[in-house]
Design an enzyme around this catalytic site. Structure first.
Site, PDB file in Angstrom:
ATOM      1  N   TYR A  36       0.715  -1.065   0.045  1.00 12.57           N
ATOM      2  CA  TYR A  36      -0.019  -0.023   0.036  1.00 12.57           C
ATOM      3  C   TYR A  36       0.741   1.280   0.024  1.00 12.57           C
ATOM      4  CZ  TYR A  36      -3.613   3.347   1.636  1.00 12.57           C
ATOM      5  OH  TYR A  36      -4.565   4.558   1.771  1.00 12.57           O
ATOM      6  N   LYS A  69       1.169   4.338  -2.921  1.00 16.89           N
ATOM      7  CA  LYS A  69       0.986   5.702  -2.629  1.00 16.89           C
ATOM      8  C   LYS A  69       2.371   6.402  -3.063  1.00 16.89           C
ATOM      9  CE  LYS A  69      -3.333   5.569  -1.545  1.00 16.89           C
ATOM     10  NZ  LYS A  69      -4.482   6.011  -2.240  1.00 16.89           N
TER      11      LYS A  69
HETATM   12  N1  LIG Z   1      -9.321   5.885   5.350  1.00 17.57           N
HETATM   13  C1  LIG Z   1      -8.040   6.410   5.735  1.00 17.57           C
HETATM   14  O1  LIG Z   1      -7.590   6.443   6.741  1.00 17.57           O
HETATM   15  C2  LIG Z   1      -7.125   6.802   4.715  1.00 17.57           C
HETATM   16  C3  LIG Z   1      -5.931   7.363   4.956  1.00 17.57           C
HETATM   17  C4  LIG Z   1      -5.125   7.801   3.577  1.00 17.57           C
HETATM   18  C5  LIG Z   1      -5.512   7.752   2.515  1.00 17.57           C
HETATM   19  N2  LIG Z   1      -6.924   7.143   2.253  1.00 17.57           N
HETATM   20  C6  LIG Z   1      -7.197   6.900   0.996  1.00 17.57           C
HETATM   21  O2  LIG Z   1      -8.427   7.462   0.569  1.00 17.57           O
HETATM   22  C7  LIG Z   1      -8.826   6.916  -0.726  1.00 17.57           C
HETATM   23  C8  LIG Z   1     -10.304   6.374  -0.150  1.00 17.57           C
HETATM   24  O3  LIG Z   1     -10.348   5.483   0.646  1.00 17.57           O
HETATM   25  P1  LIG Z   1     -11.600   5.531   2.028  1.00 17.57           P
HETATM   26  O4  LIG Z   1     -10.903   5.439   3.143  1.00 17.57           O
HETATM   27  O5  LIG Z   1     -12.486   6.222   1.545  1.00 17.57           O
HETATM   28  O6  LIG Z   1     -12.122   3.899   1.830  1.00 17.57           O
HETATM   29  P2  LIG Z   1     -13.450   3.167   1.151  1.00 17.57           P
HETATM   30  O7  LIG Z   1     -14.546   3.969   2.085  1.00 17.57           O
HETATM   31  O8  LIG Z   1     -13.140   1.635   1.121  1.00 17.57           O
HETATM   32  O9  LIG Z   1     -13.448   3.708  -0.249  1.00 17.57           O
HETATM   33  C9  LIG Z   1     -12.818   3.262  -1.327  1.00 17.57           C
HETATM   34  C10 LIG Z   1     -13.498   3.478  -2.581  1.00 17.57           C
HETATM   35  O10 LIG Z   1     -12.657   2.660  -3.443  1.00 17.57           O
HETATM   36  C11 LIG Z   1     -13.743   2.304  -4.271  1.00 17.57           C
HETATM   37  N3  LIG Z   1     -13.061   1.059  -5.021  1.00 17.57           N
HETATM   38  C12 LIG Z   1     -12.246  -0.006  -4.420  1.00 17.57           C
HETATM   39  N4  LIG Z   1     -12.018  -0.800  -5.570  1.00 17.57           N
HETATM   40  C13 LIG Z   1     -12.464  -0.460  -6.477  1.00 17.57           C
HETATM   41  C14 LIG Z   1     -12.338  -0.984  -7.970  1.00 17.57           C
HETATM   42  N5  LIG Z   1     -11.728  -2.072  -8.170  1.00 17.57           N
HETATM   43  N6  LIG Z   1     -13.007  -0.516  -8.890  1.00 17.57           N
HETATM   44  C15 LIG Z   1     -13.722   0.771  -8.577  1.00 17.57           C
HETATM   45  N7  LIG Z   1     -13.568   1.332  -7.497  1.00 17.57           N
HETATM   46  C16 LIG Z   1     -13.289   0.752  -6.155  1.00 17.57           C
HETATM   47  C17 LIG Z   1     -14.912   1.612  -3.580  1.00 17.57           C
HETATM   48  O11 LIG Z   1     -15.824   1.366  -4.094  1.00 17.57           O
HETATM   49  P3  LIG Z   1     -16.456   0.077  -4.555  1.00 17.57           P
HETATM   50  O12 LIG Z   1     -16.196  -1.109  -3.562  1.00 17.57           O
HETATM   51  O13 LIG Z   1     -17.974   0.201  -4.501  1.00 17.57           O
HETATM   52  O14 LIG Z   1     -15.851  -0.423  -5.965  1.00 17.57           O
HETATM   53  C18 LIG Z   1     -14.721   2.656  -2.567  1.00 17.57           C
HETATM   54  O15 LIG Z   1     -15.685   3.761  -3.131  1.00 17.57           O
HETATM   55  C19 LIG Z   1      -8.133   5.841  -1.000  1.00 17.57           C
HETATM   56  O16 LIG Z   1      -7.248   6.094  -2.117  1.00 17.57           O
HETATM   57  C20 LIG Z   1      -7.271   5.465   0.308  1.00 17.57           C
HETATM   58  O17 LIG Z   1      -5.941   4.976   0.153  1.00 17.57           O
HETATM   59  C21 LIG Z   1      -7.573   6.711   3.189  1.00 17.57           C
END
Ligand SMILES: NC(=O)c1ccc[n+]([C@@H]2O[C@H](COP(=O)([O-])OP(=O)(O)OC[C@H]3O[C@@H](n4cnc5c(N)ncnc54)[C@H](OP(=O)(O)O)[C@@H]3O)[C@@H](O)[C@H]2O)c1
Length: 269
Positions: free
Chosen positions: A155, A159
Site C-alpha cells: 500500500y 502511494k
Molecule cells: N481511510 C483512511 O484512513 C485513508 C488514509 C489515507 C488515504 N486514504 C485513501 O483515501 C481513498 C479512499 O479510501 P477510503 O478510506 O474512503 O476507503 P473506502 O471507503 O474503502 O473507499 C474506497 C473506494 O474505492 C472504491 N474501489 C475500491 N476498489 C475499486 C475497484 N476495483 N474499482 C472501482 N472502485 C473501487 C470503493 O468502491 P466499490 O467498493 O464500490 O468499488 C470505494 O468507493 C483511498 O485512496 C485511500 O487509500 C484513506
C-alpha cells in the site's frame, strides 16, 4: 470557498468513505460530478446527494482494476460531460499484511488499482484538459507515501509511486493551465479498516478524522493551486523529520510497532 459553477468533475471510489464526501463537496461547490465505483446501489445514494446541488451529475459502475477498460470509461465521461475539469483519483484498496506473509499477486493487485489505474485515467483525460488549457488532476495519496507504514509495504509503495508520478507531472504540465495536486491523509474514519483480506489495523482508530477534512483539502488545493496538503497538516513536519533522519525514524517505527502489537494482544494473523 472555491466556485466550480459550470465545471465538470470526476471522482473515483465515490460509493463510500472519502470519495462519497469529496463528490458531494464538489457538487456543493457547483460542479456537475461524475461518480465511479463498483457498488452501484451505494453510488446511487451519492448521486442523489450530488444532484441536490448539481442536477447534471451522473454515475458509471466500473471496476477500475480492469486497466483495459479505463480509457473507454474516460471517453464515456468526456462524451457525457463534454470534458472533465477536475479529476479526483480516490479509489484504492488497503493491504495490511507483513511482507513475510504477502503473496506476490497481492502486491500486484494493490499496484494495479492504486497506481496503474489512476495513471491510466489521468493520461486518458489529460489531452482534453491540455486542449482546453485548464484542469485539475487530484490524487488522494496517503501519509503512507512518505512514512513507510509497518505491515503496509504494498500500500505504501503504491502511494509513493503515485506521489512520485504526481510530483513530476506537476512540473511537466507547467504552462499548460493544467495543475496537479495531491492530498496525503493520515487516519480517516472510513470502511478501509474493516475490509476483508487485511490484518487488523495497528493504528488507534479513535484518532481517525472525518472524511470532510479530506474534501476540504481537495477544495483548498483547487482554490490555491498548491501541490500537496497533508491531513492533518502537521504530518508535513513528520515527513520532513523522517527525511532528515531515516535511521532514527525506522528505529522509532520498529518500537511503535512492537508496542502496538503488544497492546493489541496478538501477533498479526
Ligand atoms: N481511510 C483512511 O484512513 C485513508 C488514509 C489515507 C488515504 N486514504 C485513501 O483515501 C481513498 C479512499 O479510501 P477510503 O478510506 O474512503 O476507503 P473506502 O471507503 O474503502 O473507499 C474506497 C473506494 O474505492 C472504491 N474501489 C475500491 N476498489 C475499486 C475497484 N476495483 N474499482 C472501482 N472502485 C473501487 C470503493 O468502491 P466499490 O467498493 O464500490 O468499488 C470505494 O468507493 C483511498 O485512496 C485511500 O487509500 C484513506
Amino acid at each position: 470557498m472555491v466556485s466550480l459553477t459550470g465545471k465538470s468533475a470526476l471522482v473515483t471510489g465515490a460509493s463510500s468513505g472519502i470519495g462519497a464526501v469529496v463528490a458531494e463537496a464538489l457538487a456543493e461547490a457547483g460542479a456537475r460530478v461524475g461518480l465511479v465505483a463498483r457498488r452501484g446501489e451505494l453510488l446511487e445514494k451519492t448521486l442523489a446527494r450530488c444532484r441536490e446541488h448539481a442536477p447534471g451529475s451522473a454515475m458509471w459502475v466500473a471496476d477500475l482494476a480492469d486497466l483495459d477498460a479505463v480509457a473507454g470509461l474516460a471517453a464515456a465521461v468526456e462524451a457525457e460531460f463534454g470534458g472533465v475539469d477536475v479529476l479526483v483519483n480516490n479509489a484504492a484498496m488497503p493491504k495490511r499484511r507483513r511482507v513475510q506473509d504477502m503473496a506476490p499477486a497481492e502486491n500486484d493487485d494493490v499496484l494495479q488499482l492504486n497506481y496503474l489505474s489512476p495513471v491510466r485515467l489521468t493520461l486518458a483525460l489529460l489531452p482534453g484538459m491540455i486542449e482546453r488549457g485548464r484542469g485539475h488532476l487530484v490524487a488522494i495519496g496517503s501519509v503512507a507515501a512518505r512514512l513507510g507504514p509497518p505491515h503496509e509495504a504494498a500500500y505504501g509503495a503504491s502511494k509513493a509511486a503515485l506521489t512520485a508520478f504526481w510530483e513530476s507531472m506537476a512540473v511537466d504540465l507547467d504552462g499548460t493551465g493544467v495543475q496537479a495536486h495531491i492530498v496525503q491523509p493520515a487516519l480517516v474514519d472510513t470502511d478501509l479498516f474493516s475490509l476483508p483480506g487485511n490484518e487488523p489495523p495497528l493504528s488507534d482508530l479513535s484518532d481517525a478524522l472525518p472524511p470532510r477534512e479530506v474534501a476540504d483539502a481537495v477544495l483548498e488545493l483547487i482554490g490555491n493551486g498548491r501541490f500537496e496538503r497533508y491531513v492533518p497538516d502537521w504530518f508535513a513536519e513528520m515527513a520532513s523529520g523522517k527525511a532528515a533522519d531515516v535511521e532514527g525514524f525506522i528505529a522509532g517505527v520498529k518500537e511503535w510497532t512492537h508496542d502496538r502489537i503488544q497492546a493489541l494482544g496478538a501477533e498479526p494473523a
